[in-house]
Motif scaffolding. Structure first.
Motif, mmCIF file in Angstrom:
data_model
loop_
_atom_site.group_PDB
_atom_site.id
_atom_site.type_symbol
_atom_site.label_atom_id
_atom_site.label_comp_id
_atom_site.label_asym_id
_atom_site.label_seq_id
_atom_site.Cartn_x
_atom_site.Cartn_y
_atom_site.Cartn_z
ATOM 1 N N ALA A 54 0.885 -1.254 -0.184
ATOM 2 C CA ALA A 54 -0.005 -0.139 0.023
ATOM 3 C C ALA A 54 0.861 1.235 -0.056
ATOM 4 C CB ALA A 54 -0.988 0.222 1.205
ATOM 5 N N LEU A 55 1.908 1.178 0.918
ATOM 6 C CA LEU A 55 2.799 2.393 0.908
ATOM 7 C C LEU A 55 3.404 2.505 -0.477
ATOM 8 C CD1 LEU A 55 4.530 1.762 4.370
ATOM 9 C CD2 LEU A 55 2.945 3.728 3.771
ATOM 10 N N LEU A 56 3.882 1.550 -1.319
ATOM 11 C CA LEU A 56 4.380 1.767 -2.664
ATOM 12 C C LEU A 56 3.509 2.108 -3.566
ATOM 13 C CD1 LEU A 56 6.689 -1.300 -2.414
ATOM 14 C CD2 LEU A 56 7.451 0.991 -2.088
ATOM 15 N N THR A 57 2.170 1.761 -3.464
ATOM 16 C CA THR A 57 1.541 1.968 -4.596
ATOM 17 C C THR A 57 0.473 3.204 -4.498
ATOM 18 O OG1 THR A 57 -0.492 0.612 -3.567
ATOM 19 C CG2 THR A 57 1.286 -0.523 -5.146
ATOM 20 N N PHE A 58 0.219 3.829 -3.341
ATOM 21 C CA PHE A 58 -0.824 4.866 -3.198
ATOM 22 C C PHE A 58 -0.375 5.993 -3.747
ATOM 23 C CE2 PHE A 58 -2.542 8.356 -0.572
ATOM 24 C CZ PHE A 58 -3.819 7.847 -0.451
ATOM 25 N N PHE A 59 0.524 6.414 -4.023
ATOM 26 C CA PHE A 59 0.986 7.692 -4.862
ATOM 27 C C PHE A 59 0.763 7.434 -6.404
ATOM 28 C CE2 PHE A 59 3.134 8.040 -0.876
ATOM 29 C CZ PHE A 59 2.507 9.023 -0.258
ATOM 30 N N PHE A 100 -4.437 -8.716 2.305
ATOM 31 C CA PHE A 100 -5.528 -7.999 2.066
ATOM 32 C C PHE A 100 -5.741 -7.089 3.004
ATOM 33 C CE2 PHE A 100 -7.193 -11.536 -0.727
ATOM 34 C CZ PHE A 100 -7.227 -10.550 -2.033
ATOM 35 N N GLY A 101 -5.888 -7.394 4.376
ATOM 36 C CA GLY A 101 -6.259 -6.530 5.356
ATOM 37 C C GLY A 101 -5.107 -5.633 5.612
ATOM 38 N N GLY A 102 -3.992 -5.775 5.521
ATOM 39 C CA GLY A 102 -2.551 -4.868 5.821
ATOM 40 C C GLY A 102 -2.734 -3.806 4.600
ATOM 41 N N PHE A 103 -2.961 -4.214 3.202
ATOM 42 C CA PHE A 103 -3.130 -3.347 2.195
ATOM 43 C C PHE A 103 -4.395 -2.267 2.360
ATOM 44 C CE2 PHE A 103 -4.590 -1.742 -1.889
ATOM 45 C CZ PHE A 103 -3.378 -1.579 -2.561
ATOM 46 N N GLY A 104 -5.393 -2.897 2.756
ATOM 47 C CA GLY A 104 -6.801 -1.997 2.941
ATOM 48 C C GLY A 104 -6.559 -1.049 4.203
ATOM 49 N N CYS A 105 -5.908 -1.386 5.268
ATOM 50 C CA CYS A 105 -5.749 -0.766 6.476
ATOM 51 C C CYS A 105 -4.998 0.275 6.115
ATOM 52 C CB CYS A 105 -5.514 -1.571 7.493
ATOM 53 S SG CYS A 105 -5.338 -0.649 9.208
ATOM 54 N N MET A 106 -3.698 -0.088 5.572
ATOM 55 C CA MET A 106 -2.766 0.955 5.468
ATOM 56 C C MET A 106 -3.370 2.279 4.415
ATOM 57 S SD MET A 106 -0.089 2.743 6.037
ATOM 58 C CE MET A 106 0.583 1.880 7.104
ATOM 59 N N THR A 107 -3.918 1.513 3.160
ATOM 60 C CA THR A 107 -4.524 2.553 2.421
ATOM 61 C C THR A 107 -5.447 3.588 2.960
ATOM 62 O OG1 THR A 107 -4.379 0.808 0.643
ATOM 63 C CG2 THR A 107 -5.582 2.775 0.181
ATOM 64 N N LEU A 108 -6.485 3.038 3.735
ATOM 65 C CA LEU A 108 -7.282 3.906 4.533
ATOM 66 C C LEU A 108 -6.395 4.891 5.345
ATOM 67 C CD1 LEU A 108 -9.872 1.299 5.544
ATOM 68 C CD2 LEU A 108 -10.262 3.079 3.893
ATOM 69 N N GLN A 109 -5.559 4.418 5.985
ATOM 70 C CA GLN A 109 -4.772 5.352 6.738
ATOM 71 C C GLN A 109 -4.083 6.608 6.022
ATOM 72 O OE1 GLN A 109 -2.350 3.417 9.962
ATOM 73 N NE2 GLN A 109 -3.147 1.517 9.282
ATOM 74 N N LEU A 110 -3.753 6.146 4.762
ATOM 75 C CA LEU A 110 -3.092 7.056 4.085
ATOM 76 C C LEU A 110 -3.891 7.842 3.486
ATOM 77 C CD1 LEU A 110 -0.480 4.765 2.019
ATOM 78 C CD2 LEU A 110 0.171 6.532 3.578
#
Length: 122
Positions: A54-59, A100-110
């Motif tokens: 999520a950190l690598l793809t969010f931007f 899935f959970g890590g990606f979803g949770c971090m994306t929501l935080q971002l």
């Protein structure tokens, strides 16, 4: 501790790191590589990998918030089914739902961080 090999010292340090993160590190719920247990259980391993993804793809691409919530729900449902004894999970399912959970949770935080930065002019 002089009789401990460098590989064993690295493994011990990694296990301490995993415990510090709060992982239960149960052997039956962990993967092993060349005789060494992963420092995180299968689900926590998935959460960490999903968080990094999520950190690598969010931007470049933001998954819609509703999709992120469903990703988090998948992990929660797997955990609940296992916790209640309705359906035992497998390490591969724990890994996948953790991803899935890590990606979803971090994306929501971002999303939340981005919103706060816009709100307060950061």
């Amino acid at each position: 501790m002089n009789d401990v090999s460098p590989a064993d010292r690295r493994w011990i340090a990694a296990m301490e790191w995993g415990a510090h993160l709060g992982c239960h590190q149960m052997p039956s719920r962990s993967f092993f590589f060349r005789g060494y247990q992963f420092p995180l259980c299968a689900r926590c391993t998935g959460v960490v990998v999903g968080t990094v993804a999520a950190l690598l793809t969010f931007f470049y691409w933001q998954a819609p918030p509703a999709l992120c919530l469903s990703f988090c729900s998948v992990m929660l449902i797997d955990w609940l089914l296992q916790r209640t004894g309705i359906l035992m999970s497998t390490n591969y399912r724990r890994l996948l739902t953790g991803l899935f959970g890590g990606f979803g949770c971090m994306t929501l935080q971002l999303y939340a961080i981005s919103w706060l930065l816009r709100l307060y002019g950061g």
